[in-house]
Design a protein around this motif. Structure first.
Motif, short mmCIF file in Angstrom:
data_model
loop_
_atom_site.label_atom_id
_atom_site.label_comp_id
_atom_site.label_asym_id
_atom_site.label_seq_id
_atom_site.Cartn_x
_atom_site.Cartn_y
_atom_site.Cartn_z
N ASP A 1 22.37 53.93 -9.67
CA ASP A 1 22.35 55.12 -8.82
C ASP A 1 20.94 55.36 -8.27
OD1 ASP A 1 25.02 55.50 -9.35
OD2 ASP A 1 24.71 57.09 -10.84
N ALA A 2 19.93 55.16 -9.14
CA ALA A 2 18.55 55.35 -8.71
C ALA A 2 18.17 54.34 -7.63
CB ALA A 2 17.61 55.23 -9.90
N LEU A 3 18.58 53.09 -7.81
CA LEU A 3 18.28 52.07 -6.81
C LEU A 3 18.90 52.39 -5.46
CD1 LEU A 3 18.77 48.86 -9.00
CD2 LEU A 3 16.64 49.51 -7.85
N MET A 4 20.18 52.75 -5.46
CA MET A 4 20.84 53.03 -4.18
C MET A 4 20.22 54.22 -3.48
SD MET A 4 24.89 52.25 -4.91
CE MET A 4 25.03 53.35 -6.31
N GLU A 5 19.87 55.24 -4.24
CA GLU A 5 19.32 56.45 -3.63
C GLU A 5 17.87 56.25 -3.18
OE1 GLU A 5 17.90 60.34 -5.73
OE2 GLU A 5 20.04 60.59 -5.27
N GLN A 6 17.07 55.64 -4.03
CA GLN A 6 15.64 55.55 -3.76
C GLN A 6 15.28 54.53 -2.68
OE1 GLN A 6 12.84 57.24 -5.21
NE2 GLN A 6 14.43 58.70 -5.81
N VAL A 7 16.05 53.45 -2.57
CA VAL A 7 15.71 52.45 -1.55
C VAL A 7 16.77 52.36 -0.45
CG1 VAL A 7 14.39 51.13 -3.23
CG2 VAL A 7 16.74 50.49 -2.77
N ALA B 1 9.84 43.87 -10.12
CA ALA B 1 9.90 44.18 -8.69
C ALA B 1 11.30 44.63 -8.26
CB ALA B 1 9.49 42.96 -7.87
N VAL B 2 11.33 45.69 -7.43
CA VAL B 2 12.57 46.19 -6.84
C VAL B 2 12.72 45.57 -5.45
CG1 VAL B 2 13.75 48.24 -5.95
CG2 VAL B 2 12.55 48.33 -8.14
N THR B 3 13.93 45.08 -5.16
CA THR B 3 14.18 44.39 -3.89
C THR B 3 15.25 45.10 -3.08
OG1 THR B 3 15.80 42.94 -4.94
CG2 THR B 3 13.53 42.16 -4.85
N ALA C 1 20.29 51.94 -0.24
CA ALA C 1 21.13 50.76 -0.27
C ALA C 1 22.59 51.16 -0.47
CB ALA C 1 20.69 49.81 -1.38
N GLU C 2 23.50 50.31 0.02
CA GLU C 2 24.94 50.56 -0.15
C GLU C 2 25.42 50.10 -1.52
OE1 GLU C 2 27.09 49.59 3.90
OE2 GLU C 2 25.42 48.19 3.60
N ILE C 3 24.80 49.03 -2.03
CA ILE C 3 25.22 48.40 -3.27
C ILE C 3 23.96 48.17 -4.12
CG2 ILE C 3 26.23 46.31 -4.31
CD1 ILE C 3 27.91 46.04 -1.72
N ALA C 4 24.08 48.26 -5.43
CA ALA C 4 22.97 47.95 -6.32
C ALA C 4 23.42 46.95 -7.37
CB ALA C 4 22.45 49.21 -6.99
N PHE C 5 22.54 46.01 -7.66
CA PHE C 5 22.73 45.07 -8.77
C PHE C 5 21.64 45.33 -9.81
CE2 PHE C 5 24.80 41.48 -6.07
CZ PHE C 5 26.03 42.11 -6.18
N VAL D 1 23.73 46.15 2.59
CA VAL D 1 22.39 46.36 2.05
C VAL D 1 22.49 46.47 0.53
CG1 VAL D 1 20.34 47.82 2.04
CG2 VAL D 1 21.65 47.50 4.16
N VAL D 2 21.79 45.57 -0.16
CA VAL D 2 21.89 45.47 -1.62
C VAL D 2 20.50 45.64 -2.24
CG1 VAL D 2 22.59 44.04 -3.58
CG2 VAL D 2 23.86 43.91 -1.41
N ALA D 3 20.40 46.56 -3.18
CA ALA D 3 19.16 46.75 -3.94
C ALA D 3 19.29 46.04 -5.29
CB ALA D 3 18.88 48.23 -4.16
N GLY D 4 18.17 45.59 -5.82
CA GLY D 4 18.17 44.93 -7.12
C GLY D 4 16.80 44.96 -7.74
N TRP D 5 16.69 44.34 -8.92
CA TRP D 5 15.39 44.24 -9.59
C TRP D 5 15.42 43.09 -10.58
CZ3 TRP D 5 14.31 45.63 -14.92
CH2 TRP D 5 15.41 46.12 -15.62
N ALA D 6 14.25 42.72 -11.08
CA ALA D 6 14.10 41.64 -12.06
C ALA D 6 14.47 40.28 -11.48
CB ALA D 6 14.92 41.92 -13.32
#
Length: 590
Positions: free
Chosen positions: A420-426, A463-465, A428-432, A535-540
């Protein structure tokens, strides 16, 4: 509710009279003179091995919820460790509610966690280790790895020095590794050549030089214990350069290397070993298969998959010998104790207990407690900022209205918070979010501190992508991760749980083959178009220079999200629809 040790023992005694935990202890072979003390464990035999694993940098007692989903497929269906909840308790004859049922399962977790309190903590573990060792001359203490990194602010900020010094104080004899390698090859060498020299042996028979195939680490050691020659072989996580960044260990090659394992066992036996112990970070399914194809291993003290397995699995080897396969849980929550009675050239009997480390039941070791306080209450400079670690970690960011946990095959509420934090903060439609198995638990009503965030995200590649991916690529990623988790051959499983997903809905059939497991993908009620970009957000990311790097670190993203919201409520968990697993004992409804 916090109880004194005396009050706690009174409650345990009352529970025993009521028929809760004490009959279960008896069925698990607890030889206790005092039925109110679960740590009274007289020795049996002349060879004793103590084992903990996967503590992931946790120096203090924590809450940690066991999974409600741990599916086994093919030959692994219905076999330990793929049992959860009531299925696990019935298999091992453990009553509920009780001390052991709370330690081994998620059942009534919040209620029992509030009653029994936190688990683990190196000061409490140190007391237990000393108590068990005092009864067992020459006992070896084995560390199964994932000790330095993956889930700790102090571990990250001190470059693993906090855990290295704690291991030395605890009296570890031998260890192997996995997340240790994410501090880089140079740092691993530095610790082994300086801090560990003359104190702790780091073993790994399956790590070799990329170019020449020479072993990087010592493969095994032989220790004499009460007149018995005991060999310990090390097995590091075989898929480290795939699951973690290869660029951090570019000259090292890993693998299961079962043929080399057989050669190592033979070499140890030829050198005079009478008992052979494998200290493994394979994961339990891999260990079980390894015990079936390699002859001459007497016991495997296993880790990586965080499975808390109350009793060893007796596995028949290729020549008919029996190998005891264990797995020791995680987060400093358990201490495994294996006693072997070796007489007349062979093992005649054994006793094994996986002891839960309840902080309310064990007095903290004063020396270790002082060390932990000192190491946390110091200033460090990290990422250009200087701060006191204790002050930084204790910062309260928000309050959770629900139980926040990570462990489980598909999703946890803390994972969903991260998504939820990834989608809201960057935007994005989808987060992994990676299917990491480490990460502590937060009870409803507790403040979420910055330490809780670092427990979930404290790693060396944060890193967040933000990238665009086609629907076809998203499915390919999900299929690939699912095959790592549910391949019918354990030797092709690379550990970890399913990638956590935000926004996206899908179904999965773990029993099918790669390319056929994932279906029904949709976003906002509409089917995912394989030719459309999302649009996909992710990290690590394991890449040295991740594509779509936003310049933000995952702990900052989650922290900003919590500060914006102040309270967290996750009433519905975004888990996939499961198909083909009806009746699987590794699945239980919450």
């Amino acid at each position: 509710m916090n109880l004194s040790r005396r009050e706690f023992l009174q409650i345990l005694a009352a529970a025993g009279v009521a028929g809760f935990s004490l009959p279960a202890c008896a069925r698990l072979g607890a030889a206790s003179k005092n039925p109110g003390d679960p740590y009274e464990l007289p020795p049996k035999g002349n060879v004793s091995i103590l084992h903990y694993t996967d503590c992931h940098g946790q120096l203090l007692p924590v809450y940690f919820r066991e999974p409600h989903v741990n599916l086994g497929v093919a030959d692994m269906n219905g076999r330990p460790p793929h049992l959860v909840g009531k299925n696990l308790l019935e298999h091992y004859g453990i009553d509920h509610p009780g001390l052991l049922s709370h330690a081994y399962t998620y059942l009534d977790y919040v209620k029992l966690a509030e009653h029994y309190g936190r688990v683990g903590g190196f000061a409490h573990l140190a007391t237990l280790v000393k108590k068990i060792r005092d009864q067992r001359p020459g006992a070896l203490l084995l560390d199964g790895g994932d000790t330095w990194g993956g889930g700790s602010g102090t571990g990250l900020w001190t470059n693993a020095q906090d855990m290295v010094d704690a291991q030395l104080k605890l009296g570890v004899d031998i260890m192997t590794g996995h997340w240790e390698y994410t501090f880089g090859a140079d740092r691993v060498r530095e610790i082994l050549e300086n801090d560990f020299a003359g104190h702790i042996e780091f073993l790994a028979q399956n790590v070799v030089d990329v170019d020449w195939g020479d072993r990087i680490f010592k493969p095994y050691t032989i220790r004499e214990m009460n007149g018995v020659n005991v060999a310990v072989i090390g097995q590091a996580f075989p898929y480290t350069p795939i699951a973690n960044p290869r660029h951090m260990i570019p000259e090292w090659s890993f693998g299961i290397r079962q043929r080399e394992m057989q050669d190592t066992v033979n070499d140890a036996r030829a050198e005079g070993a009478e008992v052979v112990i494998l200290l493994s970070h394979n994961g339990m399914d891999v260990d079980i298969k390894l015990a079936q194809v390699v002859d001459g291993i007497d016991a495997i003290m296993g880790g990586h998959t965080h499975d808390a397995v109350p009793a060893p699995l007796e596995v028949k080897g290729p020549e008919g010998g029996i190998c005891l396969v264990t797995n020791g849980g995680s987060n400093g929550k358990f201490l495994g104790v294996l006693d072997l009675n070796f007489r007349d050239g062979r093992i005649r009997d054994y006793q094994y207990r996986l002891l839960p480390v309840f902080a309310n039941l064990i007095e903290p070791d004063p020396d270790m407690a002082r060390y932990i306080e000192q190491v946390r209450d110091q200033e460090v400079t990290f990422d250009g900022q200087t701060f006191n670690m204790k002050d930084r970690l204790s910062e309260e960011l928000a309050v959770s209205e629900d139980l926040l946990y990570r462990r489980g095959n598909f999703n946890g509420t803390f994972d969903q918070l991260i998504c939820d934090a990834l989608m809201e903060q960057v935007d994005a439609e989808i987060a992994f979010s990676p299917g990491f198995r480490w990460g502590t638990t937060v009870l409803p009503g507790m403040p979420i501190t910055f330490e809780h965030i670092m427990d979930q995200t404290g790693l060396t590649y944060p890193a967040v992508t933000r990238n665009e991916m086609s629907g076809a690529m998203i499915k390919e990623i999900l299929e690939d991760v699912a095959d790592n988790l549910y391949n019918a051959d354990p030797f092709y499983q690379q550990g970890g749980d399913m990638v956590r997903v935000g926004g996206l809905k899908y179904s999965i059939d773990p029993t099918r083959s790669i390319g056929e497991r994932i279906a029904d993908m949709e976003l906002n009620g509409k089917p995912i178009d394989p030719n459309q970009n999302y649009v996909v957000a992710g990290w690590a990311s394991v890449q040295e220079q991740p594509a779509g790097d936003t310049g933000r670190k995952i702990w900052d993203v989650v922290t900003d999200h919590l500060r914006d919201h102040e309270t967290v409520s996750i009433s519905e968990l975004n888990e996939p629809k499961l198909r083909g697993v009806e009746g699987n004992p590794g699945l239980s409804s919450v």
